[in-house]
Design a protein around this motif. Sequence first.
Motif, mmCIF file in Angstrom:
data_model
loop_
_atom_site.group_PDB
_atom_site.id
_atom_site.type_symbol
_atom_site.label_atom_id
_atom_site.label_comp_id
_atom_site.label_asym_id
_atom_site.label_seq_id
_atom_site.Cartn_x
_atom_site.Cartn_y
_atom_site.Cartn_z
ATOM 1 N N GLU A 79 -3.450 -5.406 9.374
ATOM 2 C CA GLU A 79 -4.603 -4.996 8.590
ATOM 3 C C GLU A 79 -5.854 -4.927 9.453
ATOM 4 O O GLU A 79 -6.053 -5.732 10.351
ATOM 5 C CB GLU A 79 -4.821 -5.970 7.429
ATOM 6 N N LYS A 102 -8.196 0.052 2.066
ATOM 7 C CA LYS A 102 -6.763 -0.235 1.935
ATOM 8 C C LYS A 102 -6.117 0.871 1.111
ATOM 9 O O LYS A 102 -6.567 1.154 -0.007
ATOM 10 C CB LYS A 102 -6.545 -1.606 1.304
ATOM 11 N N ASN A 108 -6.597 1.444 6.407
ATOM 12 C CA ASN A 108 -5.514 0.485 6.523
ATOM 13 C C ASN A 108 -4.400 0.931 5.581
ATOM 14 O O ASN A 108 -4.466 0.701 4.369
ATOM 15 C CB ASN A 108 -6.005 -0.922 6.168
ATOM 16 N N LEU A 138 -1.203 0.572 3.839
ATOM 17 C CA LEU A 138 -0.335 -0.556 3.513
ATOM 18 C C LEU A 138 1.108 -0.132 3.292
ATOM 19 O O LEU A 138 2.012 -0.957 3.392
ATOM 20 C CB LEU A 138 -0.870 -1.285 2.279
ATOM 21 N N THR A 152 1.187 -4.862 -4.440
ATOM 22 C CA THR A 152 0.084 -4.646 -3.511
ATOM 23 C C THR A 152 -1.251 -4.625 -4.231
ATOM 24 O O THR A 152 -2.243 -5.192 -3.748
ATOM 25 C CB THR A 152 0.304 -3.335 -2.725
ATOM 26 N N GLN A 202 -2.103 -8.121 -5.071
ATOM 27 C CA GLN A 202 -2.467 -8.887 -3.878
ATOM 28 C C GLN A 202 -3.873 -8.563 -3.409
ATOM 29 O O GLN A 202 -4.555 -9.404 -2.812
ATOM 30 C CB GLN A 202 -1.465 -8.601 -2.756
ATOM 31 N N HIS A 203 -4.329 -7.333 -3.675
ATOM 32 C CA HIS A 203 -5.653 -6.881 -3.222
ATOM 33 C C HIS A 203 -6.426 -6.300 -4.408
ATOM 34 O O HIS A 203 -6.728 -5.102 -4.436
ATOM 35 C CB HIS A 203 -5.505 -5.831 -2.126
ATOM 36 N N GLU A 246 -9.283 -3.356 -4.430
ATOM 37 C CA GLU A 246 -9.396 -2.840 -3.064
ATOM 38 C C GLU A 246 -8.488 -1.655 -2.761
ATOM 39 O O GLU A 246 -8.681 -0.995 -1.733
ATOM 40 C CB GLU A 246 -9.068 -3.950 -2.063
ATOM 41 N N ILE A 247 -7.501 -1.380 -3.583
ATOM 42 C CA ILE A 247 -6.484 -0.386 -3.234
ATOM 43 C C ILE A 247 -6.878 1.005 -3.715
ATOM 44 O O ILE A 247 -7.093 1.238 -4.909
ATOM 45 C CB ILE A 247 -5.113 -0.764 -3.827
ATOM 46 N N LYS A 282 -8.660 0.271 -7.276
ATOM 47 C CA LYS A 282 -9.999 0.707 -6.905
ATOM 48 C C LYS A 282 -10.234 2.159 -7.291
ATOM 49 O O LYS A 282 -11.240 2.494 -7.926
ATOM 50 C CB LYS A 282 -10.230 0.524 -5.398
#
Length: 376
Positions: free
Chosen positions: A24, A30, A60, A62, A163, A166-167, A170-171, A197
């Motif tokens: 990352e 992300k 980033n 993922l 994912t 987990q974030h 942010e995604i 996001k």
Amino acid sequence: MKRWGVMLACLTGLAGCGGTHVAENPGAPKVIVDSDYNTLSDDGQLGVMAAQLQATGQVNVLGITVVSGNQWLKQGVADALKAVERLGIETQVGVYAGANYPLSHDFSTVHQELLAFPGGDGYLGAWSKPEPKSDSDLVAPPDGFASHTQVQGKSAVDFIVDTVKQHPGEISILAIGPLTNIAQATSQHPEIVPLIKQIIYMGGAIDVPGNTSPTAEFNWWFDPLAAQQVLRLPVRQVVIPLDVTNTVKMDKAVYDSIAHNPAKQTTITQLFKQLNGYGYDGKNGFETNPAYTTNIWDTLTLAYLIDPTYATQTTQEWVDVNASYGPNDGKSTGYLTSPPPGLQKMTVVQRFDNARFFNLYTDLLTRPVPVKLPGS
């Protein structure tokens, strides 16, 4: 053929496949790339560009989640596996297999509809070819199948769900194929919806004709029910439709700057020439026709992600998709006023800074490979 036995076993859930370590880049957006992947048309080009941006800390990635669309799922997964291996990012960016069939369309409906309501370019993607049932049905990229990279054991839906959790917040999802994976993930796990996001689409035809049919753009036509469901999610959404992609065409000068730059010859530029130089019929293309042009649809989503000012003209509209059999199946409509219930306003891109975009496009597609990612 042994490696493909393992790959197909992973696809069908008969074997476990190891996880992938993701290097990352703190502060970078992300991203999940949800794609009907191909070797080096627009989906594959976006994969190269994203890997190069990741190497410089600008995104980033993922993971890549694959869906049927341009190709059937197994072929798309095979091409994505080779892509990450070719780029040297296979230990950082995992490939996850998703939906093989759309929620709504089936072979009979597709062909009945296009016979009854002809027009458009008639592009059917996966529906135009037999579905691969075994290893021997897969077509290798020009430089061969992946030699050691395996599809992840986790499904695309589970990867998206896990994912996002987990974030949270942010995604960003780059939705550059049919929307079946995203529709399944959000319907099976609605708790992730407020945690996404944004979704940035290449899809739809708001104020211009369709391409597959007279009214429908391919990505949303392939699974209009999934598109309808995802567009109605209360998530920040950006649509890059045919309205703008029709105006961002690669011409001979851009093509030559990638395929015929003697100072920047790589595996990617060689494949680019082989797969993009001769047109869809293998005869009329950049190598034979100086006036030839082509769209590069999906790649615009990545440019918008890293810098929304690549879009020089946008509107805020409510966007919906027709999911009923008939001449308007898959048709997208934008509403400036009086939208149907259940819709929300979203950003619709209308024009791009073409010169600036093609500078980015050419640069990223001609950088050295393998890509050197942080932590690799």
